[in-house]
Design a protein around this motif. Structure first.
Motif, short mmCIF file in Angstrom:
data_model
loop_
_atom_site.label_atom_id
_atom_site.label_comp_id
_atom_site.label_asym_id
_atom_site.label_seq_id
_atom_site.Cartn_x
_atom_site.Cartn_y
_atom_site.Cartn_z
N UNK A 182 0.82 -1.22 0.00
CA UNK A 182 0.00 0.00 0.00
C UNK A 182 0.85 1.26 0.00
N UNK A 183 2.09 1.16 -0.47
CA UNK A 183 3.00 2.30 -0.47
C UNK A 183 2.46 3.42 -1.37
N UNK A 184 2.56 4.65 -0.89
CA UNK A 184 2.16 5.81 -1.66
C UNK A 184 3.32 6.78 -1.70
N UNK A 185 3.40 7.54 -2.78
CA UNK A 185 4.48 8.52 -2.87
C UNK A 185 4.15 9.73 -2.01
N UNK A 186 5.16 10.29 -1.39
CA UNK A 186 5.00 11.50 -0.59
C UNK A 186 5.98 12.53 -1.10
N UNK A 187 5.71 13.78 -0.81
CA UNK A 187 6.61 14.84 -1.27
C UNK A 187 7.83 14.91 -0.36
N UNK A 188 8.90 15.48 -0.89
CA UNK A 188 10.12 15.65 -0.10
C UNK A 188 10.13 16.96 0.66
N UNK A 189 9.00 17.65 0.67
CA UNK A 189 8.92 18.89 1.41
C UNK A 189 8.80 18.57 2.88
N UNK A 190 9.38 19.38 3.71
CA UNK A 190 9.30 19.15 5.14
C UNK A 190 10.59 18.60 5.68
N UNK A 207 5.86 7.19 7.18
CA UNK A 207 6.95 6.21 7.14
C UNK A 207 7.21 5.90 5.67
N UNK A 208 8.45 6.09 5.24
CA UNK A 208 8.78 5.87 3.84
C UNK A 208 9.06 4.39 3.62
N UNK A 209 8.43 3.84 2.59
CA UNK A 209 8.64 2.45 2.20
C UNK A 209 8.85 2.39 0.69
N UNK A 210 9.14 1.21 0.20
CA UNK A 210 9.20 1.04 -1.26
C UNK A 210 8.10 0.07 -1.66
N UNK A 211 7.66 0.23 -2.90
CA UNK A 211 6.53 -0.55 -3.38
C UNK A 211 6.93 -2.02 -3.56
N UNK A 212 6.09 -2.90 -3.07
CA UNK A 212 6.36 -4.34 -3.18
C UNK A 212 6.08 -4.76 -4.60
N UNK A 213 7.00 -5.52 -5.16
CA UNK A 213 6.84 -5.96 -6.56
C UNK A 213 6.40 -7.38 -6.66
#
Length: 137
Positions: free
Chosen positions: A51-59, A131-137
């Protein structure tokens, strides 16, 4: 004896030099004016998520590696100095509880370390944590 007069035809050509100068200047302008995301050169093996979603690098980005290293954006910190950095950080007219913080933790970082990070973040008034994750392939 009659000489035939030859007419020289008008030769029309397009000089490409000015156009190449303009294109070169545009390339230089875009290269100079482009901003790049500056991320610390930390090697992480992020956990996988379906369920990984992209987030911005702002902040703010807080990074924890498997060797116990901790970074506040690109500055190496300890748990104690992390609280001070968060407290002194200027959120630029955004409420602290709405200012985004991203935690990047190696997949081998313990749950206790992540809970400790959450405690420090919440103690300083921040609530929007990803929490940053990577998309499961």
């Amino acid at each position: 004896m009659r000489l035939k007069a030859r007419r020289k035809g008008v030769q029309a050509g397009v000089d490409m030099t000015p156009m190449l100068d303009v294109v070169f200047q545009l390339i230089i302008f875009f290269l100079v004016s482009t901003t790049f995301a500056v991320l610390p050169g930390i090697s992480l093996n992020l956990p996988e998520s379906t369920t990984a979603e992209s987030t911005s690098n702002l902040g703010i980005t807080i990074t924890a590696d498997k060797k116990g290293g901790l970074w506040f954006n690109d500055k190496k910190v300890t748990f104690k100095s992390l609280g001070e950095e968060l407290n002194n950080f200027d959120t630029k007219k955004t409420k602290r509880n709405e200012f985004p913080i991203t935690i990047e933790a190696d997949s081998e970082v313990t749950n206790g370390t992540i809970v400790r990070l959450f405690d420090i973040i919440r103690a300083n008034g921040y609530a929007a944590v990803n929490l940053r994750t990577r998309e499961k392939r």
